[in-house]
Design a protein around this motif. Structure first.
Motif, PDB file in Angstrom:
ATOM      1  N   GLU A 252       0.562  -1.273  -0.217  1.00 14.66           N
ATOM      2  CA  GLU A 252       0.224   0.270  -0.247  1.00 14.66           C
ATOM      3  C   GLU A 252       0.678   1.469  -0.110  1.00 14.66           C
ATOM      4  O   GLU A 252       0.512   2.195  -0.489  1.00 14.66           O
ATOM      5  N   ASP A 253       1.887   1.697   0.386  1.00 11.87           N
ATOM      6  CA  ASP A 253       3.308   2.088   0.111  1.00 11.87           C
ATOM      7  C   ASP A 253       3.917   2.017  -0.454  1.00 11.87           C
ATOM      8  O   ASP A 253       4.947   3.333  -0.951  1.00 11.87           O
ATOM      9  N   ASN A 254       4.237   1.723  -1.269  1.00 13.80           N
ATOM     10  CA  ASN A 254       4.691   1.837  -2.802  1.00 13.80           C
ATOM     11  C   ASN A 254       4.117   2.013  -4.038  1.00 13.80           C
ATOM     12  O   ASN A 254       4.178   0.825  -5.192  1.00 13.80           O
ATOM     13  N   GLN A 255       2.677   2.346  -4.090  1.00 12.08           N
ATOM     14  CA  GLN A 255       1.637   2.167  -5.050  1.00 12.08           C
ATOM     15  C   GLN A 255       2.500   2.935  -6.305  1.00 12.08           C
ATOM     16  O   GLN A 255       1.775   2.722  -7.494  1.00 12.08           O
ATOM     17  N   LEU A 256       2.643   4.425  -6.438  1.00 12.65           N
ATOM     18  CA  LEU A 256       3.809   4.365  -7.168  1.00 12.65           C
ATOM     19  C   LEU A 256       4.478   3.944  -8.128  1.00 12.65           C
ATOM     20  O   LEU A 256       4.168   4.116  -9.507  1.00 12.65           O
ATOM     21  N   VAL A 257       5.680   3.514  -7.423  1.00 10.21           N
ATOM     22  CA  VAL A 257       6.027   2.785  -8.653  1.00 10.21           C
ATOM     23  C   VAL A 257       5.603   1.143  -8.762  1.00 10.21           C
ATOM     24  O   VAL A 257       5.619   0.457  -9.401  1.00 10.21           O
ATOM     25  N   ASP A 258       4.656   0.468  -8.091  1.00  9.86           N
ATOM     26  CA  ASP A 258       3.828  -0.049  -8.694  1.00  9.86           C
ATOM     27  C   ASP A 258       2.868   0.140  -9.474  1.00  9.86           C
ATOM     28  O   ASP A 258       2.766  -0.411 -10.935  1.00  9.86           O
ATOM     29  N   ALA A 259       2.583   1.101  -9.852  1.00 11.50           N
ATOM     30  CA  ALA A 259       1.938   1.976 -11.015  1.00 11.50           C
ATOM     31  C   ALA A 259       2.320   2.005 -11.908  1.00 11.50           C
ATOM     32  O   ALA A 259       2.249   1.359 -13.804  1.00 11.50           O
ATOM     33  N   LEU A 260       3.966   2.133 -12.034  1.00  8.38           N
ATOM     34  CA  LEU A 260       4.716   2.265 -13.201  1.00  8.38           C
ATOM     35  C   LEU A 260       4.959   1.284 -13.887  1.00  8.38           C
ATOM     36  O   LEU A 260       5.394   1.161 -15.077  1.00  8.38           O
ATOM     37  N   ALA A 261       5.405  -0.149 -12.692  1.00 11.27           N
ATOM     38  CA  ALA A 261       5.639  -1.438 -12.684  1.00 11.27           C
ATOM     39  C   ALA A 261       4.942  -2.082 -13.738  1.00 11.27           C
ATOM     40  O   ALA A 261       4.865  -2.582 -15.028  1.00 11.27           O
ATOM     41  N   THR A 262       3.716  -1.401 -13.759  1.00 10.90           N
ATOM     42  CA  THR A 262       2.052  -2.305 -14.375  1.00 10.90           C
ATOM     43  C   THR A 262       2.649  -1.913 -15.797  1.00 10.90           C
ATOM     44  O   THR A 262       1.722  -1.906 -16.418  1.00 10.90           O
ATOM     45  N   LEU A 263       2.477  -0.574 -15.640  1.00  7.00           N
ATOM     46  CA  LEU A 263       2.001   0.512 -16.731  1.00  7.00           C
ATOM     47  C   LEU A 263       3.323   0.248 -18.357  1.00  7.00           C
ATOM     48  O   LEU A 263       3.073  -0.138 -19.355  1.00  7.00           O
ATOM     49  N   SER A 264       4.006  -0.195 -17.929  1.00 10.43           N
ATOM     50  CA  SER A 264       5.721  -0.884 -18.555  1.00 10.43           C
ATOM     51  C   SER A 264       5.284  -1.744 -18.807  1.00 10.43           C
ATOM     52  O   SER A 264       5.624  -2.629 -20.365  1.00 10.43           O
ATOM     53  N   SER A 265       4.538  -2.805 -17.981  1.00  8.25           N
ATOM     54  CA  SER A 265       4.697  -4.877 -18.217  1.00  8.25           C
ATOM     55  C   SER A 265       3.611  -4.413 -19.300  1.00  8.25           C
ATOM     56  O   SER A 265       3.143  -5.706 -20.072  1.00  8.25           O
ATOM     57  N   MET A 266       2.417  -3.563 -19.225  1.00  8.80           N
ATOM     58  CA  MET A 266       1.122  -3.465 -20.428  1.00  8.80           C
ATOM     59  C   MET A 266       1.290  -2.825 -22.035  1.00  8.80           C
ATOM     60  O   MET A 266       0.749  -2.455 -22.467  1.00  8.80           O
ATOM     61  N   PHE A 267       1.928  -1.813 -21.488  1.00 10.19           N
ATOM     62  CA  PHE A 267       2.469  -1.059 -23.076  1.00 10.19           C
ATOM     63  C   PHE A 267       3.332  -1.867 -23.616  1.00 10.19           C
ATOM     64  O   PHE A 267       5.080  -1.838 -23.369  1.00 10.19           O
ATOM     65  N   LYS A 268       2.587  -2.591 -24.751  1.00  8.21           N
ATOM     66  CA  LYS A 268       3.964  -2.182 -25.885  1.00  8.21           C
ATOM     67  C   LYS A 268       4.805  -1.160 -26.896  1.00  8.21           C
ATOM     68  O   LYS A 268       3.876  -0.757 -26.991  1.00  8.21           O
ATOM     69  N   MET A 269       5.897  -2.010 -27.067  1.00 10.09           N
ATOM     70  CA  MET A 269       6.545  -0.076 -28.260  1.00 10.09           C
ATOM     71  C   MET A 269       7.576  -1.455 -28.615  1.00 10.09           C
ATOM     72  O   MET A 269       7.941  -2.071 -28.587  1.00 10.09           O
ATOM     73  N   ASN A 270       7.488  -0.021 -29.442  1.00  8.83           N
ATOM     74  CA  ASN A 270       9.257  -0.848 -31.052  1.00  8.83           C
ATOM     75  C   ASN A 270      10.488  -0.759 -29.655  1.00  8.83           C
ATOM     76  O   ASN A 270      10.555   0.277 -28.705  1.00  8.83           O
ATOM     77  N   GLN A 271      11.736  -0.827 -30.512  1.00 12.10           N
ATOM     78  CA  GLN A 271      13.209  -0.586 -29.551  1.00 12.10           C
ATOM     79  C   GLN A 271      12.775   0.064 -29.745  1.00 12.10           C
ATOM     80  O   GLN A 271      14.231   0.765 -28.300  1.00 12.10           O
ATOM     81  N   ASN A 272      13.118   0.920 -30.040  1.00 13.70           N
ATOM     82  CA  ASN A 272      14.010   2.212 -30.284  1.00 13.70           C
ATOM     83  C   ASN A 272      12.257   3.987 -29.261  1.00 13.70           C
ATOM     84  O   ASN A 272      12.846   4.420 -30.316  1.00 13.70           O
ATOM     85  N   ASP A 273      11.761   3.202 -29.371  1.00 16.78           N
ATOM     86  CA  ASP A 273      11.376   4.071 -29.377  1.00 16.78           C
ATOM     87  C   ASP A 273      10.455   4.880 -28.283  1.00 16.78           C
ATOM     88  O   ASP A 273      10.659   4.177 -27.268  1.00 16.78           O
ATOM     89  N   GLU A 274      10.137   5.901 -27.726  1.00 18.34           N
ATOM     90  CA  GLU A 274       9.810   6.325 -26.005  1.00 18.34           C
ATOM     91  C   GLU A 274       9.204   6.582 -25.949  1.00 18.34           C
ATOM     92  O   GLU A 274       7.801   6.910 -26.552  1.00 18.34           O
ATOM     93  N   ILE A 275       8.453   6.246 -24.658  1.00 15.35           N
ATOM     94  CA  ILE A 275       7.228   5.817 -23.540  1.00 15.35           C
ATOM     95  C   ILE A 275       6.807   8.087 -24.156  1.00 15.35           C
ATOM     96  O   ILE A 275       7.222   9.149 -23.067  1.00 15.35           O
ATOM     97  N   PRO A 276       5.873   8.404 -24.157  1.00 13.08           N
ATOM     98  CA  PRO A 276       5.539   9.755 -23.897  1.00 13.08           C
ATOM     99  C   PRO A 276       5.693   9.730 -22.862  1.00 13.08           C
ATOM    100  O   PRO A 276       4.545   8.883 -21.640  1.00 13.08           O
ATOM    101  N   SER A 277       5.248  11.193 -22.074  1.00 13.99           N
ATOM    102  CA  SER A 277       4.650  11.599 -21.098  1.00 13.99           C
ATOM    103  C   SER A 277       3.698  11.803 -21.168  1.00 13.99           C
ATOM    104  O   SER A 277       2.822  12.513 -21.618  1.00 13.99           O
ATOM    105  N   ILE A 278       3.312  11.050 -19.414  1.00 13.61           N
ATOM    106  CA  ILE A 278       1.798  11.369 -19.130  1.00 13.61           C
ATOM    107  C   ILE A 278       1.664  11.978 -18.260  1.00 13.61           C
ATOM    108  O   ILE A 278       2.047  12.623 -17.089  1.00 13.61           O
TER     109      ILE A 278
END
Length: 427
Positions: A252-278
Motif C-alpha cells: 500500500e505504501d509502494n503504489q507509485l512504482v507499482d503503477a509504473l511497473a504495471t504500465l511498462s508491463s502492459m504497454f507494448k512499444m518498439n525498440q527505439n521508441d520512447e514512452i510519451p510523457s503522461i
C-alpha cells in the motif's frame, strides 16, 4: 500560579478560555500584591500560549480582573507598562468566575509549581536568530522499486528521490522471460545504477518484495540459481556507496512504482521508441459540468434532454452508451408548455434556465434590490427555493461570490496579523 487552556465553539467562532500553566514565582515576584501577581501570571501565560491566543478570542476566567487593573492604572511602573504593551496584541475578554469546580485543576497546578522556571525576557524574543531555513541532508537519497509480471509481459518501475525532494521516475519493459522475483531484482538493480549515475553516496532502498529485501540484508539465504547472480551483482554495486540500507514496505505504501511497473508491463512499444510523457491532473467536478457550462453552439445545456422528451429522438451520431445515459438523465426532467422542469428530491419542479438567465438570477439574488450579499452555499439554496435550476448552480454561486467587489471591500477584517508581532520599544 496555575493555568488551564480550554477551547469551545458555541457561537460559531473558535474561542479559548484560560484560567491560570504552572509557574513558580521568583523572590521578587512573591512580594507583589495579589492583583499584581495575577497580572504577572496573565502576562506569563500569554507569552507561553502566544501561538494559540493570536488567532482566537480569549476569555479570562478569574476572581479578579487584571485587564482592567493594567489598562486603567494612572501611574505606570516599568513592569505594568511592559505587561500593557505585551497584552495589546491579544483579544482578551474578562469573565467573572462563578463555579468553584471549574478552577479545581488550575488551583492544583498553582499548588504544585515547577522548579525549573526561568525569568521571562519578553522585550526581544529570540534576538539571536538571524534567518530560518530548511536544512537538507545532501548525501541521503531514497530509492523505491517494484516489478510486475502478468499475462501481458514484464515491467519494472523505479522512483529516485533526491535530498531536495525531487522525484525521478524510471521505468522499463523486460523483453525476456523471467519470474516475478527476477523482475523485482531487475528493478532494484536499475534503481541502484540510477543512483550511482546521480552521484549518490548515501542510499536508502525501499521495496515491497520480502524475499529480495531479506536476501540483500543477508537475513535469508539465496539458493535459487536464477537469483544468485542478481544478488552478487547488486552487492558489488553496493560497494560504491558510503552507506546503503534496504527496507521492506507494505504494498500500500509502494503504489507509485507499482503503477509504473504495471504500465511498462502492459504497454507494448518498439525498440527505439520512447514512452510519451503522461500528465496527471485532478478534477473536482463531473465532466459534464465543464462541458455544459459553456454554450458555444448557441443552444442551452438542456437542448438534447428537451428534444428527447418532446420528440423521443436521439441526437445524430451518438453512441449506444451515450443514448443510455441520455435516457437515464432525462428521467428526472419534465416538459410542460415547452418549458423544461427538473424534479427535485422532494418532487418539487424547478425551472431549467440557460447561461444568460442564470447570470441575471445570480445578480438579482446576490446584490439586487433584495440581495444581502450572502455566501455561495446560502445563495444556491435560495435559488433552489425560488424554483430555478441549472447544472453548475452551486459552483457558479461560489465563483460569483469570490468576484463580488462589495463582498471583498466590506467583509470582516482578519484580526490575525500577517507576520508575528515584535515589541519595538522597551519600557
Amino acid at each position: 500560579m496555575g493555568c488551564v487552556l480550554g477551547q469551545h465553539d458555541e457561537t460559531g467562532k473558535k474561542e479559548h478560555a484560560i484560567y491560570y500553566l504552572s509557574k513558580k514565582f521568583t523572590d521578587v515576584e512573591t512580594r507583589y500584591t495579589m492583583l499584581e501577581r495575577t497580572c504577572c501570571a496573565l502576562a506569563w501565560t500569554a507569552h507561553r500560549l502566544r501561538q494559540y491566543m493570536l488567532c482566537h478570542t480569549t476569555y479570562l476566567i478569574s476572581k479578579i480582573d487584571p485587564i482592567k487593573y493594567i489598562f486603567e492604572k494612572p501611574a505606570l511602573t516599568g513592569r505594568i507598562a511592559r505587561w500593557q504593551v505585551m497584552l495589546l496584541e491579544y483579544d482578551i475578554t474578562y469573565v467573572t468566575q462563578k463555579a468553584i469546580k471549574g478552577s479545581a485543576l488550575a488551583d492544583y497546578l498553582a499548588n504544585q509549581p515547577v522548579d525549573d522556571y526561568k525569568s521571562m525576557q519578553c522585550e526581544f524574543p529570540e534576538e539571536n536568530i538571524m534567518v530560518l531555513f530548511e536544512e537538507y541532508d545532501d548525501g541521503k537519497w531514497t530509492l523505491l522499486f517494484d516489478g510486475a509480471s502478468n499475462i501481458m509481459g514484464h515491467g519494472i518501475g523505479v522512483v529516485l528521490i533526491s535530498p531536495k525532494e525531487k522525484f525521478i521516475p524510471i521505468t522499463a519493459r523486460l523483453c525476456f522471460d523471467c519470474t516475478n522475483n527476477m523482475a523485482e531484482y531487475e528493478a532494484c538493480a536499475m534503481g541502484v545504477l540510477g543512483a550511482l549515475e546521480s552521484k549518490a553516496k548515501v542510499l536508502e532502498v525501499y521495496g515491497d518484495s520480502a524475499i529480495v529485501i531479506n536476501q540483500l540484508n543477508q537475513e535469508w539465504e539465496t539458493r535459487d540459481k536464477k537469483l544468485i547472480h542478481y544478488f552478487t551483482y547488486i552487492k558489488e554495486l553496493s560497494l560504491e556507496f558510503d552507506k546503503i540500507t534496504f527496507h521492506h514496505v507494505p504494498r500500500e505504501d509502494n503504489q507509485l512504482v507499482d503503477a509504473l511497473a504495471t504500465l511498462s508491463s502492459m504497454f507494448k512499444m518498439n525498440q527505439n521508441d520512447e514512452i510519451p510523457s503522461i500528465k496527471m491532473e485532478s478534477r473536482d467536478y463531473p465532466a459534464y459540468c465543464h462541458v455544459m457550462e459553456e454554450e458555444t453552439d448557441g443552444k442551452p445545456w438542456y437542448h438534447d434532454i428537451k428534444h428527447y422528451l418532446i420528440n423521443r429522438e436521439y441526437p445524430p451520431g451518438i453512441l449506444e452508451n451515450e443514448k443510455r445515459n441520455l435516457r437515464w438523465l432525462s428521467a428526472s426532467f419534465f416538459v410542460n408548455e415547452n418549458i423544461l422542469y427538473k424534479r427535485n428530491h422532494d418532487m418539487v419542479l424547478l425551472r431549467c434556465v440557460d447561461v444568460n438567465e442564470a447570470k441575471e438570477i445570480l445578480q438579482d439574488i446576490h446584490d439586487g434590490s433584495y440581495g444581502i450579499h450572502m455566501n455561495g452555499h446560502a445563495m444556491s439554496r435560495k435559488i433552489l427555493r425560488a424554483g430555478y435550476y441549472w447544472l453548475t448552480l452551486e459552483k457558479d454561486c461560489y465563483n460569483y461570490v469570490k468576484k463580488c467587489y462589495k463582498c471583498q471591500i466590506y467583509a470582516d477584517n482578519i484580526h490575525a496579523p500577517p507576520v508575528p508581532l515584535n515589541t519595538l520599544s522597551v519600557p
